[in-house]
Scaffold this active site. Structure first.
Site, PDB file in Angstrom:
ATOM      1  N   ASP A   1      -0.996   0.287   3.380  1.00 14.74           N
ATOM      2  CA  ASP A   1      -0.091  -0.223   4.428  1.00 14.74           C
ATOM      3  C   ASP A   1       0.940   0.786   4.930  1.00 14.74           C
ATOM      4  O   ASP A   1       1.978   0.395   5.467  1.00 14.74           O
ATOM      5  CB  ASP A   1       0.662  -1.473   3.933  1.00 14.74           C
ATOM      6  CG  ASP A   1      -0.279  -2.574   3.509  1.00 14.74           C
ATOM      7  OD1 ASP A   1      -1.105  -2.979   4.330  1.00 14.74           O
ATOM      8  OD2 ASP A   1      -0.186  -3.014   2.342  1.00 14.74           O
ATOM      9  N   HIS A   2       0.699   2.071   4.730  1.00 15.25           N
ATOM     10  CA  HIS A   2       1.646   3.093   5.202  1.00 15.25           C
ATOM     11  C   HIS A   2       0.990   3.882   6.323  1.00 15.25           C
ATOM     12  O   HIS A   2       0.098   4.680   6.061  1.00 15.25           O
ATOM     13  CB  HIS A   2       2.034   4.040   4.062  1.00 15.25           C
ATOM     14  CG  HIS A   2       2.618   3.343   2.881  1.00 15.25           C
ATOM     15  ND1 HIS A   2       2.645   3.866   1.620  1.00 15.25           N
ATOM     16  CD2 HIS A   2       3.222   2.127   2.789  1.00 15.25           C
ATOM     17  CE1 HIS A   2       3.235   3.029   0.792  1.00 15.25           C
ATOM     18  NE2 HIS A   2       3.589   1.945   1.480  1.00 15.25           N
ATOM     19  N   ILE A   3       1.448   3.678   7.545  1.00  9.14           N
ATOM     20  CA  ILE A   3       0.787   4.325   8.678  1.00  9.14           C
ATOM     21  C   ILE A   3       1.579   5.571   9.068  1.00  9.14           C
ATOM     22  O   ILE A   3       2.743   5.477   9.465  1.00  9.14           O
ATOM     23  CB  ILE A   3       0.724   3.386   9.895  1.00  9.14           C
ATOM     24  CG1 ILE A   3       0.272   1.987   9.477  1.00  9.14           C
ATOM     25  CG2 ILE A   3      -0.181   3.966  10.959  1.00  9.14           C
ATOM     26  CD1 ILE A   3       0.460   0.953  10.559  1.00  9.14           C
TER      27      ILE A   3
ATOM     28  N   HIS B   1      -1.559   5.982   2.506  1.00  7.03           N
ATOM     29  CA  HIS B   1      -1.636   6.512   1.148  1.00  7.03           C
ATOM     30  C   HIS B   1      -2.785   5.798   0.461  1.00  7.03           C
ATOM     31  O   HIS B   1      -2.576   5.044  -0.493  1.00  7.03           O
ATOM     32  CB  HIS B   1      -0.330   6.269   0.391  1.00  7.03           C
ATOM     33  CG  HIS B   1       0.794   7.126   0.861  1.00  7.03           C
ATOM     34  ND1 HIS B   1       1.963   6.617   1.353  1.00  7.03           N
ATOM     35  CD2 HIS B   1       0.916   8.469   0.905  1.00  7.03           C
ATOM     36  CE1 HIS B   1       2.773   7.628   1.694  1.00  7.03           C
ATOM     37  NE2 HIS B   1       2.155   8.747   1.433  1.00  7.03           N
TER      38      HIS B   1
END
Ligand SMILES: Cc1cc2nc3c(=O)[nH]c(=O)nc-3n(C[C@H](O)[C@H](O)[C@H](O)COP(=O)(O)OP(=O)(O)OC[C@H]3O[C@@H](n4cnc5c(N)ncnc54)[C@H](O)[C@@H]3O)c2cc1C
Ligand code: SF4
Length: 529
Positions: free
Chosen positions: A465-467, A312
């Site tokens: 940090d959102h994979i 994101h």
């Protein structure tokens, strides 16, 4: 069972893998939970944090071993695109949720049908209603505190949305003064503030203490109020699962009928070992899961493994308000502005979420003042004055999946065990860029209404940090890696439990959804066994 080392081997003991392991172990199924990193007690991590001179580095108190390297280690992630995608990633029992922010939103029915509704991106291959009961189970395990009466779509309707069949396990936390005052002053301008559901229970529940607002969630909650994956891993162990730490999976072996028959792993001494099972769940997070599949040459008949990488990607605004708001008391974030979560605009530009970060700002403010040459008693006074007025808006954009945004095992670089590191190619697309003017207009409004003095209103694009997307879920074996059960199309006994399966990013933090999906996959496996 005697022919196998376990019924199910789960690779990766983060929140997602641990929940799959626990769900299976509760059913009396034999499980090995394999973890590349070590097991550390909370007190040791806390001691490391206290001793660290780099308090702002969330990875610093955690192990960073040559055979289980964390993502910020120089050389581990090679970047070849126009944006450096560097998600924080920990390697120890419990995984990265040791230092997450614990925001646990659900996707909405609209988020899951973005292509049908707005003609962009991909639809999920399932309806919200199918996932809904598993969201409830995941919230129960994570002990989520949230409001049962808010429209999380940000449309300001007087209703609960998305629909829920169970209440949140704990009531929402009281509003901090910071959140309350920003809400009081910005709401009249039409901004809809939504409370963040999060895995920091407001009441003590089944051995977990209530959050006491220490504001140290990142890098470590000192009292264990905030959920981390190790809590469920240890519950799985209590139910009979075997935890195998310092075991780095590097190959899945295929056998008859394209079934996975074994996992090969290395111990820190470089020795190779082999374990067999009836089912395998890879839960090694959104980066390491596709890497393991590619290294093993499995599950990739669609050529989509490692592709469609989404974060994101975000932006930020920081300013000093005209009144003291006292940020940094209570948890690190409480929610934000959701006006741009859903609507026809998604045909033209990304959805947008503005979160109000509530980190203790003294360090940032001190650096700011020192740069201006402020010293001595004036420095003390100014730190007190400005820290109380610091507002930090952290914005995220919805991303679309593009096959060119991808990760691959590095062609030449290897870690201490000879296992390839990663190479990443990531560009921010026009869908996101088209949303930037909307964000800038909001920023200008926030500053104006709050009588602000800008510290920084154009941070450039930032990591969040959102994979997602790297082992994408879909309704066809031609263009996706897993089906709606998170079962790989190519191997009927191989499931993937990771945020990497998420096909449409929306704008909410993805971990709760991956946990819900993992619980669902575990129940499917349990029935088949
Ligand atoms: C600072 C920060 C804040 C965040 N805040 C939020 C938030 O508020 N809300 C949210 O939803 N998400 C948040 N996230 C993202 C969240 O942390 C991840 O989505 C989540 O941890 C993913 O869980 P996981 O179990 O898939 O992976 P991980 O937690 O990364 O766990 C994977 C585990 O697998 C192990 N592993 C990897 N490779 C191998 C291998 N080859 N063999 C054996 N084991 C292996 C790793 O060592 C690790 O322990 C945040 C992340 C960061 C860095
Ligand atoms: S605010 Fe403090 S007690 Fe609450 S979860 Fe964060 S670190 Fe733990």
């Amino acid at each position: 069972m005697a022919d196998f080392d376990a019924d199910v081997i789960v690779i990766g003991s983060g929140a997602v893998g641990s929940n799959a392991a626990y769900e299976l172990a509760k059913e009396g199924i034999s499980v090995i939970l394999m973890e590349a990193g070590p097991r550390l007690p909370r007190w040791k991590i806390l001691e490391n944090f206290r001793a660290s001179p780099r308090k702002g580095n969330h990875n610093d108190p955690y192990p960073n071993l040559p055979w289980a390297i964390n993502s910020f280690t120089e050389g581990y992630l090679e970047q070849t695109g126009s944006f450096d995608l560097m998600p924080g990633m920990l390697r120890l029992l419990g995984g990265t949720t040791w230092h997450w922010a614990a925001a646990t939103w659900r996707y909405t029915p609209e988020d899951m049908k973005i292509n049908t509704l707005y003609g962009v991106g991909r639809d999920w291959p399932m309806e919200y209603d199918e996932l809904e009961p598993f969201y409830g189970l995941a919230e129960e395990e994570l002990r989520v505190a949230g409001s049962d009466s808010e429209d999380q779509n940000g449309h300001g309707r007087d209703m609960q949305y998305p629909p829920r069949s169970t209440p949140y396990p704990a009531p929402p936390e009281a509003e901090t003064y910071y959140f309350k005052r920003l809400k009081e002053r910005l709401s009249p301008e039409g901004y809809h503030f939504i409370h963040e559901p999060n895995a920091r229970p407001t009441i003590s529940l089944q051995g977990r203490p209530a959050c006491t607002g220490n504001n140290n969630c990142m890098p470590v909650c000192p009292i264990g109020a905030m959920y981390s994956g190790n809590m469920t891993a240890e519950k799985a162990e209590d139910e009979g699962a075997q935890i195998l730490t310092e075991a780095v999976a590097y190959k899945l072996e295929t056998g008859e009928g394209d079934k996975i028959v074994a996992v090969h792993y290395k111990s820190p001494d470089g020795e190779s070992h082999r374990l067999t099972a009836k089912y395998f769940i890879v839960a090694a997070n959104g980066y390491e899961t596709p890497k393991l599949l590619m290294m093993s040459d499995v599950a990739n008949s669609s050529d989509q493994v490692g592709r469609n990488l989404m974060d994101h990607t975000g932006m930020g605004l920081q300013f000093f308000a005209d009144e003291a708001l006292w940020p940094g008391r209570g948890p690190v974030q409480q929610g934000g502005i959701f006006n741009w979560r859903d609507g026809d605009f998604r045909k033209d530009h990304a959805a947008i979420k503005h979160s109000l970060s509530n980190n203790v700002p003294n360090k940032v403010v001190t650096e700011y003042l020192l740069k201006q040459g402020v010293v001595g008693s004036e420095l003390d006074e100014q730190i007190r004055h400005l820290s109380a007025r610091f507002v930090d808006v952290s914005t995220v954009f919805e991303m679309l999946p593009h096959p060119e945004n991808r990760l691959q095992p590095h062609p030449t670089r290897v870690d201490a065990l000879g296992i390839p590191t990663l190479t990443i190619h990531y560009d921010v697309d026009d869908y996101v860029k088209a949303a930037v003017p909307v964000v800038k207009a909001d920023y200008a409004k926030f500053v104006e209404v709050m009588g602000g003095t800008v510290y920084d209103d154009d941070t450039g694009f930032q990591n969040r940090d959102h994979i997602m997307g790297t082992v994408i879920m879909g309704d066809s074996a031609d263009n996706s890696v897993v089906n709606h059960e998170c079962r790989t199309w190519d191997h009927e006994n191989l499931f993937l439990a990771t945020t990497g399966v998420i096909p449409a990013s929306g704008l909410i933090n993805p971990t709760l959804t991956a946990v819900a999906l993992a619980i669902r996959s575990a129940q499917i496996i349990a029935k088949e066994i």
